[in-house]
Design an enzyme around this catalytic site. Sequence first.
Site, mmCIF file in Angstrom:
data_model
loop_
_atom_site.group_PDB
_atom_site.id
_atom_site.type_symbol
_atom_site.label_atom_id
_atom_site.label_comp_id
_atom_site.label_asym_id
_atom_site.label_seq_id
_atom_site.Cartn_x
_atom_site.Cartn_y
_atom_site.Cartn_z
ATOM 1 N N GLU A 250 0.860 -1.197 0.000
ATOM 2 C CA GLU A 250 0.000 0.000 0.000
ATOM 3 C C GLU A 250 0.882 1.227 0.000
ATOM 4 O O GLU A 250 2.006 1.176 0.505
ATOM 5 C CB GLU A 250 -0.839 0.047 1.292
ATOM 6 C CG GLU A 250 -1.853 -1.056 1.423
ATOM 7 C CD GLU A 250 -2.553 -0.990 2.790
ATOM 8 O OE1 GLU A 250 -2.194 -0.156 3.634
ATOM 9 O OE2 GLU A 250 -3.457 -1.803 2.994
ATOM 10 N N LYS A 252 2.516 4.376 1.425
ATOM 11 C CA LYS A 252 2.714 4.883 2.795
ATOM 12 C C LYS A 252 2.616 6.398 2.705
ATOM 13 O O LYS A 252 3.561 7.082 2.330
ATOM 14 C CB LYS A 252 4.081 4.473 3.343
ATOM 15 C CG LYS A 252 4.268 4.899 4.799
ATOM 16 C CD LYS A 252 5.618 4.467 5.336
ATOM 17 C CE LYS A 252 5.715 4.577 6.842
ATOM 18 N NZ LYS A 252 5.372 5.856 7.412
ATOM 19 N N ARG A 257 -1.929 9.732 11.155
ATOM 20 C CA ARG A 257 -2.755 8.545 11.340
ATOM 21 C C ARG A 257 -3.956 8.917 12.189
ATOM 22 O O ARG A 257 -3.807 9.537 13.240
ATOM 23 C CB ARG A 257 -1.933 7.471 12.049
ATOM 24 C CG ARG A 257 -2.658 6.153 12.213
ATOM 25 C CD ARG A 257 -1.694 5.122 12.770
ATOM 26 N NE ARG A 257 -2.242 3.796 12.726
ATOM 27 C CZ ARG A 257 -1.489 2.704 12.757
ATOM 28 N NH1 ARG A 257 -0.179 2.779 12.824
ATOM 29 N NH2 ARG A 257 -2.048 1.509 12.730
ATOM 30 N N ARG A 272 -2.368 8.798 16.636
ATOM 31 C CA ARG A 272 -1.532 7.620 16.816
ATOM 32 C C ARG A 272 -1.224 7.390 18.306
ATOM 33 O O ARG A 272 -1.133 6.273 18.763
ATOM 34 C CB ARG A 272 -0.231 7.833 16.057
ATOM 35 C CG ARG A 272 0.737 6.695 16.140
ATOM 36 C CD ARG A 272 2.028 7.144 15.509
ATOM 37 N NE ARG A 272 3.014 6.108 15.440
ATOM 38 C CZ ARG A 272 3.721 5.666 16.464
ATOM 39 N NH1 ARG A 272 3.522 6.171 17.660
ATOM 40 N NH2 ARG A 272 4.616 4.717 16.294
ATOM 41 N N GLU A 302 -5.173 7.593 6.935
ATOM 42 C CA GLU A 302 -4.135 8.611 6.974
ATOM 43 C C GLU A 302 -4.772 9.886 6.424
ATOM 44 O O GLU A 302 -5.273 9.890 5.286
ATOM 45 C CB GLU A 302 -2.966 8.126 6.108
ATOM 46 C CG GLU A 302 -1.687 8.885 6.276
ATOM 47 C CD GLU A 302 -0.876 8.517 7.525
ATOM 48 O OE1 GLU A 302 -1.295 7.669 8.340
ATOM 49 O OE2 GLU A 302 0.202 9.126 7.691
ATOM 50 N N PHE A 342 -7.159 2.759 5.407
ATOM 51 C CA PHE A 342 -6.364 1.558 5.174
ATOM 52 C C PHE A 342 -6.732 0.377 6.051
ATOM 53 O O PHE A 342 -6.223 -0.725 5.849
ATOM 54 C CB PHE A 342 -4.856 1.842 5.245
ATOM 55 C CG PHE A 342 -4.359 2.354 6.581
ATOM 56 C CD1 PHE A 342 -4.098 1.494 7.625
ATOM 57 C CD2 PHE A 342 -4.129 3.712 6.755
ATOM 58 C CE1 PHE A 342 -3.622 1.965 8.841
ATOM 59 C CE2 PHE A 342 -3.650 4.199 7.971
ATOM 60 C CZ PHE A 342 -3.395 3.318 9.011
ATOM 61 N N ARG A 417 4.525 -3.884 17.364
ATOM 62 C CA ARG A 417 5.322 -3.659 16.178
ATOM 63 C C ARG A 417 5.827 -5.026 15.761
ATOM 64 O O ARG A 417 6.855 -5.501 16.217
ATOM 65 C CB ARG A 417 6.491 -2.726 16.502
ATOM 66 C CG ARG A 417 7.191 -2.180 15.276
ATOM 67 C CD ARG A 417 8.372 -1.301 15.646
ATOM 68 N NE ARG A 417 8.018 -0.014 16.218
ATOM 69 C CZ ARG A 417 7.613 1.050 15.517
ATOM 70 N NH1 ARG A 417 7.493 0.968 14.220
ATOM 71 N NH2 ARG A 417 7.327 2.179 16.104
ATOM 72 N N LYS A 423 7.571 -1.587 6.675
ATOM 73 C CA LYS A 423 7.547 -0.310 5.935
ATOM 74 C C LYS A 423 8.838 -0.163 5.159
ATOM 75 O O LYS A 423 9.917 -0.467 5.658
ATOM 76 C CB LYS A 423 7.314 0.876 6.863
ATOM 77 C CG LYS A 423 8.259 0.962 8.021
ATOM 78 C CD LYS A 423 7.924 2.153 8.910
ATOM 79 C CE LYS A 423 8.765 2.101 10.179
ATOM 80 N NZ LYS A 423 8.496 3.145 11.120
HETATM 81 P P1 ATP Z 1 6.975 6.531 10.824
HETATM 82 O O1 ATP Z 1 7.890 7.238 11.751
HETATM 83 O O2 ATP Z 1 7.687 5.793 9.737
HETATM 84 O O3 ATP Z 1 5.835 7.345 10.316
HETATM 85 P P2 ATP Z 1 5.568 5.320 12.947
HETATM 86 O O4 ATP Z 1 6.523 4.992 14.032
HETATM 87 O O5 ATP Z 1 4.671 6.481 13.126
HETATM 88 O O6 ATP Z 1 6.362 5.377 11.591
HETATM 89 P P3 ATP Z 1 5.007 2.832 11.909
HETATM 90 O O7 ATP Z 1 4.134 1.723 12.230
HETATM 91 O O8 ATP Z 1 6.435 2.526 12.066
HETATM 92 O O9 ATP Z 1 4.625 4.086 12.715
HETATM 93 O O10 ATP Z 1 4.697 3.276 10.415
HETATM 94 C C1 ATP Z 1 3.373 3.317 10.045
HETATM 95 C C2 ATP Z 1 2.860 4.737 9.989
HETATM 96 O O11 ATP Z 1 2.728 5.101 8.642
HETATM 97 C C3 ATP Z 1 1.479 4.757 10.549
HETATM 98 O O12 ATP Z 1 1.498 5.187 11.892
HETATM 99 C C4 ATP Z 1 0.697 5.685 9.639
HETATM 100 O O13 ATP Z 1 0.662 6.985 10.187
HETATM 101 C C5 ATP Z 1 1.501 5.774 8.391
HETATM 102 N N1 ATP Z 1 0.870 5.158 7.210
HETATM 103 C C6 ATP Z 1 0.827 5.710 5.982
HETATM 104 N N2 ATP Z 1 0.252 4.895 5.094
HETATM 105 C C7 ATP Z 1 -0.076 3.770 5.748
HETATM 106 C C8 ATP Z 1 -0.674 2.548 5.354
HETATM 107 N N3 ATP Z 1 -1.009 2.310 4.113
HETATM 108 N N4 ATP Z 1 -0.851 1.596 6.309
HETATM 109 C C9 ATP Z 1 -0.482 1.809 7.575
HETATM 110 N N5 ATP Z 1 0.094 2.953 7.998
HETATM 111 C C10 ATP Z 1 0.303 3.935 7.103
#
Ligand code: ATP
Length: 588
Positions: A250, A252, A257, A272, A302, A342, A417, A423
């Site tokens: 998907e 990103k 979030r 988040r 998102e 998503f 996690r 990712k």
């Molecule tokens: P990052 O710092 O990379 O944004 P994070 O620590 O906030 O990551 P992660 O689970 O590591 O959280 O990465 C997922 C984040 O990416 C989610 O919290 C969301 O905000 C964002 N995101 C964007 N597109 C998507 C998607 N298709 N599915 C899930 N999460 C997504």
Amino acid sequence: MDFAILADAFNKMESTRKRLELTQYLVELFEKTPQEVIARIVYLLQGKLRPDFEGVELGVAEKLAIRAISKSSGIPIKKIEEEYRIGGDLGHAASVILEQKTQTTFLVEDITVERVYETLFKIAKLEGARSQDMKMKYISSLLNDANPLEASFILKILLGTLRLGVAENTVMDALAIAFSGNKENRKVLEHAYNVSSDLGKVAETISEKGIEGVEKFEVILFNPVRPMLADRVKSQEESVERLGNNFAAEYKLDGERVQLHVEGDKVVLYSRSLENISSYYPDIIEKIPKSIQADNAILEAEAVAINENTGEFLPFQELMHRRRKYKIEKAVTQYPITVNFFDILFCNDKSCLDLSYKERREKLEKIVKEDEYAKHIPMAIVNNENDVEEFLENSINAGSEGLMLKMLDKPYQAGSRGSYWLKLKREYQNELGDSLDLVVIGGFFGKGRRTGSYGTLLLATYDEDVDMFTSICKVGTGFSDEDLDQLYQILQPKVTIKKNPRIESEMEADVWFEPELVIEVVASEITLSPIHKAARDQVRKDAGLALRFPKFTGKIRTEKMAEDASTNEEVISLYKGQKKVAHDKSLI
Ligand code: ATP
């Protein structure tokens, strides 16, 4: 329950950092705690009054606390400030001061956990012009009846400086032992916590109904679920190695979030870190109900800023303009968004967590009707590296950060996690291979063009084991003038007279901040450091880890709490990964 019991337990816990001892003290405390107060005790242990999503914030400033100590002790403010400077801890200073109390109180009321909690709650709810005076009255009334040890902990809770080093996992271990005699039951508690985001409620349930009660925890509407997170991969090859030859990719998207709880016209939005962020998105509240074809649902999306003319996705920073209390309507029209769905966690009164990704995605597509505002996040089923590469390119061209790769047959793992979601970001493919989210703990005044702002910031990682923030680098590059202004506005109210005890740093700063703000940095390398405290002694004795040539990426991660920052464990794994690459290269 006497507050003295809690103060005594806090006192013991402050004196150790060993997880087993901490667990033991907690078990002893829980065994003495009546059912009706256990939830409150669990919140207080975490330095809170209610679960995060209810947004009850204490917000008492040091100055006010000092005035209250002075009022109840009769000792001048100057003397209290002096004592505070010597020890660096206002709670402790209060206990020393109260030992020398000159005023006598005639009617001493018993001080109970219930009374302390209720008073703190009233303080948190106070607003308006006279609130400062009222807060001071409440604080000094507690201090009047408290003994010095109790007073010191009341103040630490009020100021948010209670540092017991108890992570949520330790609390859950202790609850499992105290109420079921079996530490293994932590797993059951963890699940309950992940679906409810409310550790106090979990504690109350196990104390009242035993582990069987906790097993019945389910997702409920308008109570946020802890989000599922993704592990990182560096390349297309690594994704295929880890996920096989049939998985979902998907986009990103680079936005915020949002967890949407919807029933009819009622919509509540959580971030988040599970804060209620409904007020920043009145447009979502208004427009989304008509797109949802179910009686009720919990969905994840998102929210992304867009260029209205071209439909292009804009970077996360654009959403920052919506972080305001006033004139939000103007921000809504100036900074339009789309909501890109998503996942679905709940639908028509039933949890969807145990459905596979594939089933959830199908349901999502059925329930969310797309229009120019509500979208399904672009997704493709991929089978090999080339597919991933192609979709990654599309995604980046559309203005997104990279890809999320998801196993088709796996459930939604709330609060973890895991390896079911990965990712793949564009920046992972170079140098250090990753950005880090770090907590701003200190600042250095700028010179020249940067006078009047903090030209350089001291940053820290989160050490989950002991619940501390450990210094990892100073960063002074990557800031635009606008960034510096904005950071100054955000950081200035967080300045403390003394370093917060949860901060571990040998390096001195011009000013210390409450460890709250998270910013994103990239760096060229992770190196061993004699000064910095991140992962101290874990890779090499007497050395910590530091970032070499760190640079601010321009992202202030307002949606992250300090505890969501990059952990020492993550930094160690990046350090090891980089050594492996260097080793592999030297073999070529
Ligand atoms: P990052 O710092 O990379 O944004 P994070 O620590 O906030 O990551 P992660 O689970 O590591 O959280 O990465 C997922 C984040 O990416 C989610 O919290 C969301 O905000 C964002 N995101 C964007 N597109 C998507 C998607 N298709 N599915 C899930 N999460 C997504």
